[in-house]
Design a protein around this motif. Structure first.
Motif, PDB file in Angstrom:
ATOM      1  N   GLY A  97       0.864  -1.226   0.132  1.00 33.51           N
ATOM      2  CA  GLY A  97      -0.147  -0.039  -0.040  1.00 33.51           C
ATOM      3  C   GLY A  97       0.911   1.423  -0.067  1.00 33.51           C
ATOM      4  O   GLY A  97       0.410   2.287   0.443  1.00 33.51           O
ATOM      5  N   HIS A  98       2.060   1.293  -0.561  1.00 33.31           N
ATOM      6  CA  HIS A  98       2.786   2.400  -0.538  1.00 33.31           C
ATOM      7  C   HIS A  98       2.027   3.576  -1.495  1.00 33.31           C
ATOM      8  O   HIS A  98       1.101   3.133  -2.313  1.00 33.31           O
ATOM      9  CB  HIS A  98       4.222   2.188  -1.319  1.00 33.31           C
ATOM     10  N   ALA A  99       2.378   4.755  -0.940  1.00 32.50           N
ATOM     11  CA  ALA A  99       1.341   5.905  -1.836  1.00 32.50           C
ATOM     12  C   ALA A  99       1.592   5.727  -3.306  1.00 32.50           C
ATOM     13  O   ALA A  99       0.421   6.054  -3.954  1.00 32.50           O
ATOM     14  CB  ALA A  99       2.082   7.199  -1.216  1.00 32.50           C
ATOM     15  N   ILE A 197       6.712  12.277   1.077  1.00 31.53           N
ATOM     16  CA  ILE A 197       7.489  11.501   0.523  1.00 31.53           C
ATOM     17  C   ILE A 197       8.059  12.180  -0.936  1.00 31.53           C
ATOM     18  O   ILE A 197       7.516  13.024  -1.569  1.00 31.53           O
ATOM     19  CB  ILE A 197       6.427  10.241  -0.164  1.00 31.53           C
ATOM     20  N   GLY A 198       9.374  11.915  -1.162  1.00 32.00           N
ATOM     21  CA  GLY A 198      10.197  12.688  -2.430  1.00 32.00           C
ATOM     22  C   GLY A 198      10.305  14.220  -2.014  1.00 32.00           C
ATOM     23  O   GLY A 198      10.576  14.781  -2.932  1.00 32.00           O
ATOM     24  N   ALA A 199      10.214  14.682  -0.693  1.00 29.00           N
ATOM     25  CA  ALA A 199      10.180  16.062  -0.753  1.00 29.00           C
ATOM     26  C   ALA A 199      11.684  16.461  -0.341  1.00 29.00           C
ATOM     27  O   ALA A 199      12.654  15.584  -0.407  1.00 29.00           O
ATOM     28  CB  ALA A 199       9.394  16.408   0.466  1.00 29.00           C
ATOM     29  N   GLY A 235       9.304   9.204   4.724  1.00 29.84           N
ATOM     30  CA  GLY A 235       9.108  10.389   3.935  1.00 29.84           C
ATOM     31  C   GLY A 235      10.141  11.595   4.262  1.00 29.84           C
ATOM     32  O   GLY A 235      10.442  12.364   5.069  1.00 29.84           O
ATOM     33  N   SER A 236      11.153  11.430   3.499  1.00 33.95           N
ATOM     34  CA  SER A 236      12.429  12.273   3.508  1.00 33.95           C
ATOM     35  C   SER A 236      12.974  12.100   4.608  1.00 33.95           C
ATOM     36  O   SER A 236      13.606  12.878   5.271  1.00 33.95           O
ATOM     37  CB  SER A 236      12.109  13.631   3.061  1.00 33.95           C
ATOM     38  N   ALA A 237      12.970  10.820   5.241  1.00 29.52           N
ATOM     39  CA  ALA A 237      13.844  10.549   6.416  1.00 29.52           C
ATOM     40  C   ALA A 237      15.087  10.232   6.173  1.00 29.52           C
ATOM     41  O   ALA A 237      15.436   9.907   5.166  1.00 29.52           O
ATOM     42  CB  ALA A 237      13.143   9.510   7.090  1.00 29.52           C
ATOM     43  N   LEU A 254      13.513   4.691   5.256  1.00 24.98           N
ATOM     44  CA  LEU A 254      14.276   5.779   4.371  1.00 24.98           C
ATOM     45  C   LEU A 254      14.075   5.343   2.824  1.00 24.98           C
ATOM     46  O   LEU A 254      13.914   3.983   2.300  1.00 24.98           O
ATOM     47  CB  LEU A 254      15.831   5.516   4.465  1.00 24.98           C
ATOM     48  N   GLY A 255      13.974   6.188   2.277  1.00 25.83           N
ATOM     49  CA  GLY A 255      13.878   6.073   0.500  1.00 25.83           C
ATOM     50  C   GLY A 255      15.539   6.548   0.045  1.00 25.83           C
ATOM     51  O   GLY A 255      16.404   6.210   0.386  1.00 25.83           O
ATOM     52  N   ARG A 256      15.350   7.726  -0.487  1.00 24.33           N
ATOM     53  CA  ARG A 256      16.363   8.376  -1.203  1.00 24.33           C
ATOM     54  C   ARG A 256      17.697   8.510  -0.130  1.00 24.33           C
ATOM     55  O   ARG A 256      18.778   8.259  -0.797  1.00 24.33           O
ATOM     56  CB  ARG A 256      16.081  10.002  -1.575  1.00 24.33           C
ATOM     57  N   PHE A 257      17.197   9.048   1.165  1.00 21.04           N
ATOM     58  CA  PHE A 257      18.679   9.058   1.862  1.00 21.04           C
ATOM     59  C   PHE A 257      19.037   7.870   2.383  1.00 21.04           C
ATOM     60  O   PHE A 257      20.235   7.932   3.139  1.00 21.04           O
ATOM     61  CB  PHE A 257      18.234  10.101   3.101  1.00 21.04           C
TER      62      PHE A 257
HETATM   63  O1  LIG Z   1       8.577   6.504   0.158  1.00 21.37           O
HETATM   64  C1  LIG Z   1       9.413   6.113   0.914  1.00 21.37           C
HETATM   65  C2  LIG Z   1       9.875   5.043   1.287  1.00 21.37           C
HETATM   66  O2  LIG Z   1       9.049   4.007   0.643  1.00 21.37           O
HETATM   67  C3  LIG Z   1      10.201   7.493   1.338  1.00 21.37           C
HETATM   68  O3  LIG Z   1      10.888   8.059   0.179  1.00 21.37           O
HETATM   69  P1  LIG Z   1      11.745   9.024   0.390  1.00 21.37           P
HETATM   70  O4  LIG Z   1      12.709   8.821   1.655  1.00 21.37           O
HETATM   71  O5  LIG Z   1      12.687   9.148  -0.894  1.00 21.37           O
HETATM   72  O6  LIG Z   1      10.848  10.232   0.493  1.00 21.37           O
END
Ligand SMILES: O=C(CO)COP(=O)(O)O
Length: 276
Positions: A97-99, A197-199, A235-237, A254-257
């Motif tokens: 259920g990811h956004a 997210i992605g912010a 979310g940008s964590a 964490l995503g991008r970071f």
């Molecule tokens: O959606 C996320 C992890 O699935 C978060 O992504 P970001 O950390 O890149 O914002």
């Protein structure tokens, strides 16, 4: 879909190198005793990452996950990924259920709940993503991360209206998913405000803590067996965030970071060393 297969392999190799560094130096083994680490690559590389991680003695504390799965174990569902097969190849966690799944692929609370049941049925842990779509009003202190650690009133009665609205939106998602799994099954709820997210920066600390406090206090979570529901923030964590979210929040997503293994490892250390 940020990484190629080669980059996933290199990422995991570097991360394991940091985590299982020479014990004479900063041994990571005590670290891994106090924290669970998960890596969730794309479906194609899940089995390869499992194999990489399995090389290490303490691999049990590193959970390899998948980013989605089907709710049926087998059958005429061409192109879908079976939770039974994921479990078979050593996957231990499935993100649901990811956004982006909800927005781009038509996933709903109902499909997410059916998948959560399938994941538990296959002895894996569902990591259910929840989060409100609408950002707080521009004037709100909740909107953006900054250095204003206001004193919190912990009873939740003074929560701003947009916090209450966000928590209510999240609780619809939470109730749906939790209703589909046994009360004693391990579940991770990933609170990811969609707008964060992605912010460039995470949601404000006060906002996250207040929403998570409300989720934790809900009937749906309190009805579960103790210790079986963990709530992480995403979310940008990145590094520097966890100490400000704990103890309301149990961990980070964490995503991008996390794309730089050193940054990821630093964040893991921060979580592991937090006094909570
Ligand atoms: O959606 C996320 C992890 O699935 C978060 O992504 P970001 O950390 O890149 O914002």
């Amino acid at each position: 879909m940020y990484f190629s297969a080669a980059r996933t392999e290199a990422f995991v190799r570097e991360l394991l190198g940091l985590m299982f560094a020479d014990p004479a130096h900063e041994s990571s083994l005590p670290l891994l005793d106090s924290v669970d680490v998960f890596i969730i690559p794309d479906h194609v590389t899940v089995a390869g990452v499992v194999a990489q991680v399995a090389h290490h003695h303490h691999h049990h504390q590193i959970l390899v996950g998948a980013q989605d799965c089907h709710n049926e174990d087998a059958g005429a569902f061409t192109g879908a990924v079976s939770p039974a097969v994921l479990a078979e190849v050593g996957c231990r966690l499935v993100e649901l259920g990811h956004a982006e799944r909800r927005r781009l692929f038509g996933e709903t609370d109902a499909s997410t709940a059916a998948k959560a049941a399938a994941v538990v049925r296959n002895a894996m842990v569902p990591l259910v993503c929840v989060g409100e779509v609408t950002p707080p009003p521009p004037t709100s202190s909740s909107r953006q991360e900054r250095d204003d650690d206001d004193d919190d009133d912990d009873d939740g009665n003074d929560d701003e209206p947009h916090v209450v609205a966000a928590a209510d939106e999240v609780l619809v998602q939470v109730r749906s998913a939790l209703a589909a799994v046994p009360a004693d099954a391990d579940v991770v709820l990933a609170y990811e405000p969609v707008w964060a997210i992605g912010a460039s920066a995470p949601a404000a600390v006060d906002h996250v803590r207040a929403v998570v406090r409300r989720v934790r206090a809900s009937d749906a979570v309190r009805a579960r067996a103790p210790g079986r529901t963990r709530i992480v923030y995403g979310g940008s964590a990145g590094p520097g965030l966890f100490a400000r979210l704990a103890p309301e929040v149990d961990g980070l997503f964490l995503g991008r970071f996390a794309h730089d293994p050193a940054q990821f490892f630093r964040t893991v250390c921060e979580v592991a060393q937090a006094p909570w």
